[in-house]
Design an enzyme around this catalytic site. Structure first.
Site, PDB file in Angstrom:
ATOM      1  N   LYS A 247      33.237  34.304  33.788  1.00 42.34           N
ATOM      2  CA  LYS A 247      32.972  34.209  35.233  1.00 42.34           C
ATOM      3  C   LYS A 247      33.135  32.757  35.698  1.00 42.34           C
ATOM      4  CE  LYS A 247      30.200  38.348  35.051  1.00 42.34           C
ATOM      5  NZ  LYS A 247      28.902  39.016  34.921  1.00 42.34           N
TER       6      LYS A 247
ATOM      7  N   ASP B 214      26.774  41.109  43.020  1.00 45.60           N
ATOM      8  CA  ASP B 214      26.956  42.213  42.067  1.00 45.60           C
ATOM      9  C   ASP B 214      26.701  43.565  42.738  1.00 45.60           C
ATOM     10  OD1 ASP B 214      27.892  41.515  39.577  1.00 45.60           O
ATOM     11  OD2 ASP B 214      25.925  41.074  38.717  1.00 45.60           O
TER      12      ASP B 214
ATOM     13  N   GLN C 173      22.832  37.897  34.788  1.00 47.58           N
ATOM     14  CA  GLN C 173      23.607  38.571  33.758  1.00 47.58           C
ATOM     15  C   GLN C 173      22.717  39.583  33.040  1.00 47.58           C
ATOM     16  OE1 GLN C 173      26.977  38.097  33.202  1.00 47.58           O
ATOM     17  NE2 GLN C 173      26.752  39.856  31.843  1.00 47.58           N
TER      18      GLN C 173
END
Ligand code: NAP
Length: 294
Positions: A53, A120, A97
Site C-alpha cells: 500500500k 476501506d 490493517q
C-alpha cells in the site's frame, strides 16, 4: 472455447495513472491526498500488504504514514491514534490493517474511523450506504472486480451472478454492488449444499472463498466470466486462487489469474478512494465554490 485472461496488472497501472492525474489537479488546489495505515502486531502477510500500500502511495503521489503498534498494544492506544488522525486535515484516508489481535473489539475500532476517511469502506455507515445504493467508499476488492468487469465492457445487468464467499470484506459487498447494477445475484458459502448446482448457472462467477481448486471446469457454464479473488499459498510456496485456472480457462469466456488478476486492483482502488476523499475534502473547504468559479 479458450478464455481471455484479463490482465489485472495492466489495468491497475492504467487506473493508477488516472489517480496520478487527479493528484496533480488536487495539488493546484493546495491539497495532497494523505493515507494513514495502522498496523498492529507482527503478522507477516499484513506487513507485506502494508508495504504494498505504501509503495502504491509513492507511485501515485500520495502522502502516507504508517503507525506500528506491538501485538500487545491496548485498544485505547489505537483508538486514540485514530481519533488524532480523524482531526488531521493532511490525512484523507485511514485504514486499520486486518486482522487485529484478539484483545481488540474489531467493530469498536472500525467505528472510530471518521466515516469521511473510511477508505476501506468498513465503517457501519459506509456498509449501510452500500446497502441502500448510496455508496460512499466502495470496499476496495469488490470495487476492483467491478472495475475489471467495466474495463472489458462486461455488463452485469440482468446477468446471473454467483458470488462464492460471503465475508463482510469481499463476498457480501460484492453481491450488493452487483445487485445495484441490476444483476441477479446468488451468494454461496461454506454451508451451501451442492455448490456446483449454483455455479453452473452463473454467467458471471466471482469466487472469494480461500480454497484452492474449489471451482473446477465441470462447475462452470461454457462462456462464463470467471473472476478469482482467492489467494492461497501452497506448500511449495506458490500462489494460487480458488479456481482451477488451467481447466476453467478452456471453458470460460474471460478469466482472471492469480497472481496478476484482482490483487493489483485491490490496492489500486484504495488509492482511488483516498484521492476521492481528498477531492471531497477540497470541495467542502469554505470558499471552494468560489475558487472553482474563479
Ligand atoms: P473469509 O473471511 O475467510 O471468507 C471466506 C468465505 O468463503 C466465507 O463466507 C466462507 O463461508 C466461504 N467458503 C469457505 N469455504 C467454502 C466452500 N468450500 N464453499 C463455498 N464457500 C466457502 O475470507 P475473505 O477475507 O473473504 O477472503 C476470501 C479469499 O479472497 C481469501 O483467499 C483471501 O486471501 C482472498 N482475498 C483476496 C483479495 C485480493 O485482493 N485479491 C482481497 C481480500 C481477500 P462461511 O461464511 O460459511 O464460513
Amino acid at each position: 472455447m479458450v478464455a481471455k485472461v484479463i490482465d489485472g496488472k495492466a489495468l491497475a497501472k492504467k487506473v493508477r495513472q488516472e489517480c496520478s492525474v487527479r493528484v496533480n489537479e488536487l495539488a493546484a488546489g493546495g491539497v495532497r491526498p494523505g493515507l494513514a495505515v495502522i498496523l498492529v502486531g507482527e503478522d507477516a502477510a499484513s506487513k507485506v500488504y502494508v508495504n504494498n500500500k505504501i509503495k502504491a502511495c509513492i507511485e501515485v503521489g500520495l502522502h502516507s504514514e504508517v503507525y506500528r503498534f506491538p501485538g500487545d498494544a491496548s485498544e485505547a492506544a489505537v483508538i486514540a491514534e485514530i481519533e488524532r488522525l480523524n482531526a488531521d486535515d493532511t490525512i484523507h484516508g485511514i485504514l486499520v490493517q486486518l486482522p487485529l489481535p484478539p484483545q481488540f473489539a474489531l467493530r469498536k475500532v472500525l467505528e472510530t474511523i471518521s466515516r469521511d476517511k473510511d477508505v476501506d469502506g468498513f465503517h457501519l455507515y459506509n456498509v449501510g450506504s452500500l446497502v441502500v445504493g448510496d455508496t460512499v467508499f466502495p470496499p476496495c476488492t469488490p470495487f476492483g472486480v467491478q472495475r475489471i468487469l467495466e474495463s472489458e465492457n462486461i455488463s452485469v445487468q440482468g446477468q446471473n451472478v454467483v458470488v462464492v464467499g460471503a465475508s463482510n470484506i469481499v463476498g457480501k459487498p460484492m453481491a450488493l454492488m452487483l445487485m445495484q447494477k441490476e444483476a441477479t445475484v446468488a451468494i454461496c458459502h461454506a454451508k451451501t449444499r451442492d455448490l456446483a448446482q449454483f455455479t453452473i448457472l452463473a454467467d458471471i462467477l466471482v469466487v472469494a472463498a480461500g480454497k484452492p481448486n474449489l471451482i473446477t471446469a465441470p462447475m462452470v457454464k461454457t462462456g462464463a466470466v470467471v473472476i478469482d479473488v482467492g489467494i492461497n499459498r501452497l506448500a511449495d510456496g506458490s500462489l494460487v486462487g480458488d479456481v482451477d485456472f488451467h481447466g476453467v480457462k478452456e471453458k470460460a469466456s474471460y478469466i482472471t489469474s492469480v497472481p496478476g488478476g484482482v490483487g493489483p486492483m485491490t490496492v489500486t482502488m484504495l488509492m482511488w478512494n483516498t484521492v476521492q476523499s481528498a477531492e471531497r475534502f477540497l470541495a467542502a473547504r469554505p470558499g471552494a465554490a468560489l475558487e472553482y468559479a474563479a
